[in-house]
Design an enzyme around this catalytic site. Structure first.
Site, PDB file in Angstrom:
ATOM      1  N   LYS A 251      65.637  50.782   2.078  1.00  0.00           N
ATOM      2  CA  LYS A 251      65.604  49.420   1.557  1.00  0.00           C
ATOM      3  C   LYS A 251      64.173  49.138   1.110  1.00  0.00           C
ATOM      4  O   LYS A 251      63.241  49.411   1.857  1.00  0.00           O
ATOM      5  CB  LYS A 251      65.946  48.459   2.703  1.00  0.00           C
ATOM      6  CG  LYS A 251      67.037  47.480   2.388  1.00  0.00           C
ATOM      7  CD  LYS A 251      67.158  46.505   3.525  1.00  0.00           C
ATOM      8  CE  LYS A 251      68.556  46.504   4.072  1.00  0.00           C
ATOM      9  NZ  LYS A 251      68.735  45.605   5.195  1.00  0.00           N
TER      10      LYS A 251
ATOM     11  N   GLY B 230      80.877  47.668   6.174  1.00  0.00           N
ATOM     12  CA  GLY B 230      79.771  47.075   5.418  1.00  0.00           C
ATOM     13  C   GLY B 230      78.706  48.095   5.020  1.00  0.00           C
ATOM     14  O   GLY B 230      78.303  48.155   3.852  1.00  0.00           O
TER      15      GLY B 230
HETATM   16  C1  R5P Z   1      74.654  52.070  12.520  1.00  0.00           C
HETATM   17  O1  R5P Z   1      73.623  52.328  13.128  1.00  0.00           O
HETATM   18  C2  R5P Z   1      75.845  52.961  12.584  1.00  0.00           C
HETATM   19  O2  R5P Z   1      75.487  54.306  12.494  1.00  0.00           O
HETATM   20  C3  R5P Z   1      76.849  52.617  11.496  1.00  0.00           C
HETATM   21  O3  R5P Z   1      76.248  52.814  10.227  1.00  0.00           O
HETATM   22  C4  R5P Z   1      77.294  51.182  11.589  1.00  0.00           C
HETATM   23  O4  R5P Z   1      77.478  50.811  12.926  1.00  0.00           O
HETATM   24  C5  R5P Z   1      78.585  50.995  10.839  1.00  0.00           C
HETATM   25  O5  R5P Z   1      79.048  49.684  11.025  1.00  0.00           O
HETATM   26  P1  R5P Z   1      79.729  48.893   9.851  1.00  0.00           P
HETATM   27  O6  R5P Z   1      80.854  49.740   9.315  1.00  0.00           O
HETATM   28  O7  R5P Z   1      80.224  47.619  10.502  1.00  0.00           O
HETATM   29  O8  R5P Z   1      78.698  48.610   8.804  1.00  0.00           O
END
Ligand code: R5P
Length: 301
Positions: free
Chosen positions: A189, A223
């Site tokens: 980012k 997300g």
């Molecule tokens: C983050 O640290 C994890 O590795 C995943 O990228 C994240 O938890 C995925 O969550 P979501 O699908 O809600 O974005």
């Protein structure tokens, strides 16, 4: 003699059956119900042996799955088993691995400590969020990385670029891509210091015209992966696929992924499947069984 016990949580039986088949071990199913007051009950009927391998993934409702795992350990000790191993393909609470805010618990440490206290001598899971969390388990604990196995099963090779959605996930991608001899990178980012505008882009590689695979431990709301897929396609990637250990797919995650342009999600069968063409499941039981065979005394090779 080893007995494989299929825990009652959704998604456990298929993996337990696969592991038992591979180890040529007896498979025993367990029974569970919820009492009218909401409490959990489990029962397992097995002839006592030296070792029981309980396969209990922590699928929804996670709290019930966790309590079932605790109760099963005591049920098996009561039957006279000496050594009990827990295989939890998906370990709930793994992402609460530190106190992000003052006053919070380290939930994964509580889960792992409790499983040890309940009587499990060893613990195996698939791609836990942070490997360091396993230190909380008071016995042998291991996280099995499924990505190389999965990539080979579905024919993902070195013609793809493998991407971590953030720098924290880089070690996963790095080890997979190195084994495949493929290129890899992660997303960063950036904030424009003058306009304040945030952009997300690959750190080193240009994805224009490239086939990309995003690799992550878990898709929950979708997300993280949707955002990444959308911007990779905007940057000219020819297609985006996803390799993920745990497809939680909460709420409208599948729709989010589809509308972000994700071509396909390859997921481990650590959780019960969502029936949708976008998601293909890969049976991880042979991989888990081989790990158990190589590490557990009494499992014949
Ligand atoms: C983050 O640290 C994890 O590795 C995943 O990228 C994240 O938890 C995925 O969550 P979501 O699908 O809600 O974005």
């Amino acid at each position: 003699m080893v007995v494989v016990i299929a825990g009652p949580s959704a998604g456990s039986l298929d993996v337990a059956r696969g592991i038992a088949d591979h180890l040529e071990a007896e498979l025993v199913e367990s029974y569970s119900k919820i009492f009218p007051d909401g409490e959990t009950y489990v029962r397992v009927e097995a002839e006592p042996g030296d070792r029981a391998i309980v396969v209990q993934t922590m699928s929804r409702p996670q709290d019930t799955s966790f309590v079932q795992a605790l109760l099963l350990a005591d049920a098996l000790l009561g039957l006279g088993f000496q050594e009990i191993t827990l295989v939890a393909p998906y370990t709930a609470y793994a992402r609460q691995d530190k106190r992000f805010l003052r006053g919070e618990p380290v939930s994964i440490a509580v889960v792992l400590r409790s499983l040890g206290l309940a009587g499990y001598k060893s613990f195996y899971t698939v791609e836990i969020h942070k490997e360091e969390s396993l230190a909380a388990f008071p016995g042998k604990a291991a996280s099995i990385s499924p990505f190389l196995y999965m990539a080979r099963e579905v024919g993902l090779d070195n013609s793809y670029i493998y991407l971590a959605p953030d720098v924290g996930a880089l070690r996963r991608v790095e080890s997979l891509a190195r084994s495949l001899g493929a290129r890899y990178d992660y997303l960063v980012k950036r904030r424009d210091r003058i306009t304040g505008e945030i952009t997300i882009e690959t750190k080193h590689l240009d994805v224009k015209g490239e086939k990309v695979v995003i690799v992550d431990d878990i898709i929950s709301t979708g997300g993280t992966v949707s955002r990444a897929a959308k911007l990779l396609l905007e940057q000219g990637a020819s297609q985006v696929e996803v390799l993920v250990a745990h497809a939680v797919l909460a709420g409208n995650a599948v729709e989010k992924l589809r509308s972000a342009g994700v071509k396909r999600v390859y997921a481990g069968n650590t959780l019960p499947p969502v029936r949708d063409d976008l998601v293909s499941y890969i049976d991880l039981s042979p991989l888990i069984a081989e790990k158990l065979r190589s590490e557990i005394v009494g499992v014949q090779s």
